[in-house]
Design an enzyme around this catalytic site. Structure first.
Site, short mmCIF file in Angstrom:
data_model
loop_
_atom_site.label_atom_id
_atom_site.label_comp_id
_atom_site.label_asym_id
_atom_site.label_seq_id
_atom_site.Cartn_x
_atom_site.Cartn_y
_atom_site.Cartn_z
N ASP A 113 -9.88 7.48 -4.31
CA ASP A 113 -8.63 7.41 -5.07
C ASP A 113 -8.90 6.62 -6.34
O ASP A 113 -9.47 5.52 -6.29
CB ASP A 113 -7.54 6.70 -4.27
CG ASP A 113 -6.89 7.61 -3.24
OD1 ASP A 113 -7.42 8.71 -3.00
OD2 ASP A 113 -5.86 7.20 -2.65
N ASP B 199 -4.53 0.90 2.08
CA ASP B 199 -4.24 2.21 2.66
C ASP B 199 -5.31 2.71 3.62
O ASP B 199 -5.04 3.56 4.46
CB ASP B 199 -4.06 3.25 1.55
CG ASP B 199 -2.84 2.97 0.70
OD1 ASP B 199 -1.87 2.39 1.22
OD2 ASP B 199 -2.85 3.33 -0.49
N ASP C 60 -6.67 7.20 4.64
CA ASP C 60 -5.92 7.74 3.49
C ASP C 60 -6.83 8.67 2.70
O ASP C 60 -7.19 9.73 3.17
CB ASP C 60 -5.37 6.59 2.65
CG ASP C 60 -4.36 7.08 1.63
OD1 ASP C 60 -3.56 7.97 1.96
OD2 ASP C 60 -4.36 6.58 0.49
N ARG D 158 -6.61 18.51 -1.93
CA ARG D 158 -6.90 17.46 -2.92
C ARG D 158 -8.40 17.33 -3.20
O ARG D 158 -9.02 16.32 -2.92
CB ARG D 158 -6.33 16.12 -2.50
CG ARG D 158 -4.83 16.09 -2.40
CD ARG D 158 -4.33 14.66 -2.25
NE ARG D 158 -2.87 14.61 -2.24
CZ ARG D 158 -2.15 13.49 -2.20
NH1 ARG D 158 -2.77 12.32 -2.17
NH2 ARG D 158 -0.83 13.53 -2.19
#
Length: 453
Positions: free
Chosen positions: A279, A251, A275, A331
């Site tokens: 993560d 990603d 991205d 986020r």
């Protein structure tokens, strides 16, 4: 009678002289003893500097005697007394229970006060906090010095490159010989028990693929600039000395954590990737994300793979002492299923929201500073993603001791089950009034050999 008085006066004067001489000798002896002791202290101070960059430079030039003569002083007792005063002041600070370099940040205060940090690099592994506190990285292995920034062959990496270091089967503490920009052709697949330690140099991983931590354990990443990461893949990539395989398209995350545990991401500067910046998905747990500086990015941190992936119910993540800075949108983090301790971070920018979630995560927000944007429609810290009120009102989200500024507000929910928040608690939160000190060093530190970092 006159003779007797004169005799008495003469005797008295003689006795006085004798007393004065004895006193002067005693004072001189005592002063000489103090001078000797002080000079010993000075000698000890000079000896302790033998490994410093200044003395190394002098040794290289065979010029130490010249340096000593040029900087000699007429009154060495004055210098000795200054050393003695410094020692006494340092002792008094120790009695008070703090050091002058201390910030109250327990990670930094664990190692940054040591001017010999470069000789004791592995001590960093003992300084982790939170759910990732047991990540030892390459503490029990040898040092590996990266001296080549190239990434010519992801299948057969050259010795001396970062890729060659991280794929080894044995524990390694990876350092860098000099400043470098590393542009990776494919994902950097890390093996277990590795520390990447960029303290003392300026290392950028940028303009290509970035870091993947997949199905491994005990990884520490410290002191990297990671930015402008691009999607890569559909290529063969080596993950260990004995294995390489086909990788589909990645990603473009700065750091992707997949099915891994005991991971510590500390003091990195991350921005502007394709991205996410960090993560963590697919059953990853025991993670600490601390002291990082996040800027100029949309979807900053994702914790949890999907609403349907229930293995993430065991995820536990600590997010502490980070600075979420300019140019961020959302986020910080966005959570699913697990238990998340968001503690003593500084939020100075968001455009949509700071903390979001779905699939019933437990979020424990303590001692953070939330500065809302000017936009009157973006003052809320929290966001329940694609979930109706009837469902999310039972989720355990709480704000405790947070500082909410410029109209910021946190929407709590749930009954506050003690057992749930216990699983989302990983360290003692400090007062939000201390945020400027706790997060003052967020991001990559400017460390120099021989001085406090």
């Amino acid at each position: 009678m006159a003779i007797s008085l004169r005799c008495f006066s003469l005797c008295s004067f003689t006795i006085f002289l004798l007393i004065l001489i004895v006193s002067v000798k005693a004072s001189t002896t005592q002063k000489n003893d103090e001078v000797v002791q002080s000079r010993k202290l000075v000698a000890q101070e000079l000896q302790s500097l033998k490994n410093s960059s200044m003395v190394e430079s002098l040794d290289d030039n065979n010029d130490e005697d010249t340096w000593n003569n040029e900087h000699a002083v007429e009154n060495p007792e004055e210098i000795a007394s200054m050393v003695d005063m410094n020692i006494r002041n340092h002792t008094e600070r120790r009695k008070l229970g703090y050091f002058s370099c201390g910030t109250g940040n327990p990670i930094d205060d664990c190692w940054r006060c040591d001017r010999r940090w470069h000789l004791r690099r592995k001590h960093l592994a003992n300084c982790a906090i939170g759910f990732g506190r047991n990540a030892v990285g390459g503490r029990d292995g040898k040092y590996y010095v990266v001296n080549n920034p190239r990434d010519d062959d992801p299948v057969n990496p050259r010795p001396g490159t970062l890729r060659h270091a991280v794929i080894q089967d044995r524990p390694l503490w990876i350092v860098f010989k000099r400043d470098m920009v590393i542009t990776l052709k494919q994902e950097l697949l890390m093996n277990s028990f590795k520390t990447i330690d960029a303290r003392g140099v300026n290392v950028h991983i940028a303009y290509g693929a970035c870091i993947t931590i997949q199905f491994v354990t005990n990884v520490i990443i410290h002191g990297l600039h990671i930015h402008d990461c691009k999607p890569t893949g559909n290529a063969m990539v080596r993950s260990s000395p004995s294995h390489y395989g086909w990788r589909t398209m990645a990603d473009g995350d700065a750091i992707s954590i997949f099915g891994s545990s005991h991971i510590w991401i500390d003091h990195n500067s991350l921005s502007n990737c394709a991205d996410g910046l960090v993560d963590a998905i697919m059953g990853s747990t025991a993670l600490t994300i601390s002291n990082n500086y996040f800027t100029h990015h949309n979807e900053v941190i994702l914790l949890g793979h999907s609403d349907s992936y229930t293995r993430d119910k065991q995820m536990q993540v600590t997010i502490a002492y980070n600075h979420f800075g300019e140019g961020l949108i959302q986020r910080m983090p966005r959570c699913r299923h697990g238990y998340f301790h968001v503690v003593n971070n500084d939020y100075t920018h968001w455009e949509m929201y700071a903390i979001g979630g779905s699939a019933n995560p437990t979020i424990n927000s303590q001692g953070n500073r939330y500065l809302a944007p000017v936009n009157p429609f973006a003052k809320e810290v929290t966001k329940r993603v694609d979930t109706d009120t009837g469902s999310w009102k039972h989720w355990n989200w709480r704000s405790e001791g947070d500082l909410l500024l410029n109209g910021a507000y946190f929407t709590p929910s749930g009954a506050g089950a003690a057992s749930s928040y216990a699983r989302a608690s990983s360290l003692g939160a400090k007062s939000s009034s201390l945020i400027p000190s706790l997060t003052s060093g967020a991001g990559v530190l400017n460390c120099r050999t021989g001085v406090q970092c």
